[in-house]
Design an enzyme around this catalytic site. Structure first.
Site, PDB file in Angstrom:
ATOM      1  CG  LEU A 195      56.806  24.921  30.597  1.00  0.00           C
ATOM      2  CD1 LEU A 195      56.028  26.175  31.009  1.00  0.00           C
ATOM      3  CD2 LEU A 195      58.193  24.940  31.221  1.00  0.00           C
ATOM      4  N   GLY A 233      54.299  21.914  34.546  1.00  0.00           N
ATOM      5  CA  GLY A 233      55.001  22.149  35.810  1.00  0.00           C
ATOM      6  C   GLY A 233      55.324  20.894  36.607  1.00  0.00           C
ATOM      7  CE1 TYR A 243      44.560  26.266  21.722  1.00  0.00           C
ATOM      8  CE2 TYR A 243      46.232  27.955  21.452  1.00  0.00           C
ATOM      9  CZ  TYR A 243      45.840  26.627  21.398  1.00  0.00           C
ATOM     10  OH  TYR A 243      46.754  25.670  21.032  1.00  0.00           O
TER      11      TYR A 243
HETATM   12  N1  LIG Z   1      48.459  21.960  19.005  1.00  0.00           N
HETATM   13  C1  LIG Z   1      47.708  21.549  20.006  1.00  0.00           C
HETATM   14  O1  LIG Z   1      46.867  20.654  19.866  1.00  0.00           O
HETATM   15  C2  LIG Z   1      47.883  22.191  21.352  1.00  0.00           C
HETATM   16  C3  LIG Z   1      47.244  21.667  22.479  1.00  0.00           C
HETATM   17  C4  LIG Z   1      47.438  22.310  23.699  1.00  0.00           C
HETATM   18  C5  LIG Z   1      48.245  23.451  23.791  1.00  0.00           C
HETATM   19  N2  LIG Z   1      48.837  23.944  22.667  1.00  0.00           N
HETATM   20  C6  LIG Z   1      49.723  25.144  22.718  1.00  0.00           C
HETATM   21  O2  LIG Z   1      50.815  24.867  23.561  1.00  0.00           O
HETATM   22  C7  LIG Z   1      50.882  25.834  24.616  1.00  0.00           C
HETATM   23  C8  LIG Z   1      51.416  25.169  25.858  1.00  0.00           C
HETATM   24  O3  LIG Z   1      50.597  24.087  26.212  1.00  0.00           O
HETATM   25  P1  LIG Z   1      50.079  23.826  27.671  1.00  0.00           P
HETATM   26  O4  LIG Z   1      49.702  25.111  28.290  1.00  0.00           O
HETATM   27  O5  LIG Z   1      49.075  22.757  27.599  1.00  0.00           O
HETATM   28  O6  LIG Z   1      51.369  23.213  28.397  1.00  0.00           O
HETATM   29  P2  LIG Z   1      52.578  23.741  29.301  1.00  0.00           P
HETATM   30  O7  LIG Z   1      53.268  24.888  28.707  1.00  0.00           O
HETATM   31  O8  LIG Z   1      53.341  22.497  29.593  1.00  0.00           O
HETATM   32  O9  LIG Z   1      51.882  24.142  30.678  1.00  0.00           O
HETATM   33  C9  LIG Z   1      51.449  25.427  31.000  1.00  0.00           C
HETATM   34  C10 LIG Z   1      50.523  25.309  32.193  1.00  0.00           C
HETATM   35  O10 LIG Z   1      51.240  24.686  33.270  1.00  0.00           O
HETATM   36  C11 LIG Z   1      51.183  25.508  34.405  1.00  0.00           C
HETATM   37  N3  LIG Z   1      52.454  25.417  35.125  1.00  0.00           N
HETATM   38  C12 LIG Z   1      53.690  25.449  34.595  1.00  0.00           C
HETATM   39  N4  LIG Z   1      54.615  25.333  35.573  1.00  0.00           N
HETATM   40  C13 LIG Z   1      53.940  25.223  36.715  1.00  0.00           C
HETATM   41  C14 LIG Z   1      54.337  25.054  38.081  1.00  0.00           C
HETATM   42  N5  LIG Z   1      55.622  24.960  38.437  1.00  0.00           N
HETATM   43  N6  LIG Z   1      53.386  24.970  39.008  1.00  0.00           N
HETATM   44  C15 LIG Z   1      52.087  25.046  38.667  1.00  0.00           C
HETATM   45  N7  LIG Z   1      51.635  25.218  37.392  1.00  0.00           N
HETATM   46  C16 LIG Z   1      52.560  25.286  36.437  1.00  0.00           C
HETATM   47  C17 LIG Z   1      50.954  26.911  33.888  1.00  0.00           C
HETATM   48  O11 LIG Z   1      50.362  27.697  34.880  1.00  0.00           O
HETATM   49  P3  LIG Z   1      50.826  29.240  35.071  1.00  0.00           P
HETATM   50  O12 LIG Z   1      50.184  29.988  33.955  1.00  0.00           O
HETATM   51  O13 LIG Z   1      50.301  29.579  36.405  1.00  0.00           O
HETATM   52  O14 LIG Z   1      52.317  29.260  35.005  1.00  0.00           O
HETATM   53  C18 LIG Z   1      50.044  26.639  32.692  1.00  0.00           C
HETATM   54  O15 LIG Z   1      48.715  26.478  33.126  1.00  0.00           O
HETATM   55  C19 LIG Z   1      49.472  26.401  24.719  1.00  0.00           C
HETATM   56  O16 LIG Z   1      49.435  27.705  25.260  1.00  0.00           O
HETATM   57  C20 LIG Z   1      49.046  26.389  23.260  1.00  0.00           C
HETATM   58  O17 LIG Z   1      49.562  27.535  22.619  1.00  0.00           O
HETATM   59  C21 LIG Z   1      48.683  23.324  21.457  1.00  0.00           C
END
Ligand SMILES: NC(=O)c1ccc[n+]([C@@H]2O[C@H](COP(=O)([O-])OP(=O)(O)OC[C@H]3O[C@@H](n4cnc5c(N)ncnc54)[C@H](OP(=O)(O)O)[C@@H]3O)[C@@H](O)[C@H]2O)c1
Length: 327
Positions: A236, A239, A65
């Site tokens: 999420l 978003g 990351y």
């Molecule tokens: N195991 C794997 O292969 C894998 C892969 C990817 C991720 N992950 C883990 O899972 C976690 C979450 O994954 P993710 O970040 O991809 O998905 P997520 O939690 O669905 O989405 C978070 C992202 O969405 C944005 N967001 C959320 N609500 C929003 C809204 N209403 N308007 C605009 N933007 C919004 C956030 O921005 P803001 O920060 O501005 O709120 C952030 O950039 C990661 O941090 C990581 O730890 C694991």
């Protein structure tokens, strides 16, 4: 460095760990070679404090990351506030090797790579142990005995307390588990209101229209039968149903966003809480990993436990998100 800690027994961890996990992929200042700044560290402090105060005690990392910087800023937070380590569980992942001079992007479960990755994770996190190590993606070249011996040594040394996997289907987990002494405690996969394969494979069983569903049948049931906690990354849906601009999105997305906000009104809760509550309503007791760095959004997510969707509401959201009625 934060001191070594006796392994917390699995049942104690499961009873104590929070329903939500905080995903640290957004920390560290971006996927670039820029050095970590004071601003990046301050952001990590704020995020960690907010998450802990809102009830989250599991922090999800991966060595890749922001090219190691997410762990680095987190380690700096632990250095500057040493009391925090005892208040949280940390999991990290390894075994994805980004493209470099030696080769393309690859997965690597070799002894040398996994062991040195864990050492590097511990150095960056400034911790002598991590609570859980996840193997980030399945390595087709995995040698079963080699990875089993490597994980055994990591546990024996106290560097890793428990093990999990990510992005694996049930047969891969069972194969790996067959060689391990320790239980695989977690499988982190992408599931959300926007990624419905985990439900569709069951709903469409035996239906020819379901033949292209890209989710391995039985993975959910395997995990439930074997006490493998399912963690939802992308929970999420970035978003999509909770406030992001949906101009140009499908009718299903727009309709689902509307339904989410109606339910948010009913439950007097933020839209994020409804989106996560939908995942958590499943009896597999899915543990969402939330990736927001927005402090208000972290607090909003933590209200998910206050939303108890009825069967009818749960199915309404499911039907709306899939864009058509169930068969
Ligand atoms: N195991 C794997 O292969 C894998 C892969 C990817 C991720 N992950 C883990 O899972 C976690 C979450 O994954 P993710 O970040 O991809 O998905 P997520 O939690 O669905 O989405 C978070 C992202 O969405 C944005 N967001 C959320 N609500 C929003 C809204 N209403 N308007 C605009 N933007 C919004 C956030 O921005 P803001 O920060 O501005 O709120 C952030 O950039 C990661 O941090 C990581 O730890 C694991």
């Amino acid at each position: 460095m934060n001191s070594k800690k006796k392994t917390i027994p699995l049942n104690q961890y499961l009873a104590d760990v929070s329903t939500l996990s905080y995903g640290c992929m957004g920390l560290g200042g971006g996927w670039n070679q820029n050095p970590v700044s004071r601003e990046n560290i301050n952001q990590a402090h704020q995020v960690v404090d907010t998450a802990l105060q809102a009830g989250i005690n599991l922090f999800d990392h991966a060595d890749i990351y922001t090219m190691g910087k997410a762990e680095k800023v987190f380690g700096q937070v632990l250095t500057e506030s040493p009391g925090l380590r005892e208040k949280m569980y940390i999991q990290s992942k390894c075994a994805i090797r980004p493209a470099d001079d030696s080769g393309p992007t690859r997965y690597d479960f070799s002894r040398q790579w996994v062991s040195s990755s864990v050492d590097n994770i511990l150095t960056r996190l400034n911790s002598e142990y991590i609570d859980i190590l996840l193997l980030h993606r399945p390595d087709p070249l995995m040698e079963l005995d080699e990875i089993a011996e490597t994980l055994y040594q990591l546990k024996n040394s106290g560097k890793v307390h428990h093990f999990g996997v990510s992005n694996m289907h049930q047969h891969q987990i069972a194969f790996l588990q067959s060689a391990l002494d320790a239980p695989i405690v977690t499988n982190q996969i992408e599931i959300s209101l926007d990624k419905l394969g985990w439900l569709e494979e069951g709903i469409m069983a035996g239906n020819p229209e379901g033949r292209d569903i890209n989710f391995s049948a039985g993975t959910l049931e395997y995990c439930r039968l074997n006490n493998v906690q399912i963690q939802a990354w992308g929970s999420l849906a970035r978003g999509l149903f909770s406030g992001r601009d949906t101009t140009g999105a499908s009718a299903a997305v727009k309709g689902t966003s509307l339904l989410v906000s109606k339910l948010a009104d009913k439950y007097q809760a933020p839209c994020e809480a409804v989106v996560l509550a939908w995942l958590m309503r499943h009896p597999a007791r899915v543990q969402p990993v939330i990736g927001t760095t927005n402090l208000d959004r972290i607090k909003a997510c933590c209200q998910a436990e206050l939303v108890n969707l009825t069967r009818e509401e749960w199915y309404s959201l499911y039907e709306s998100a899939r864009g058509q009625a169930l068969p």
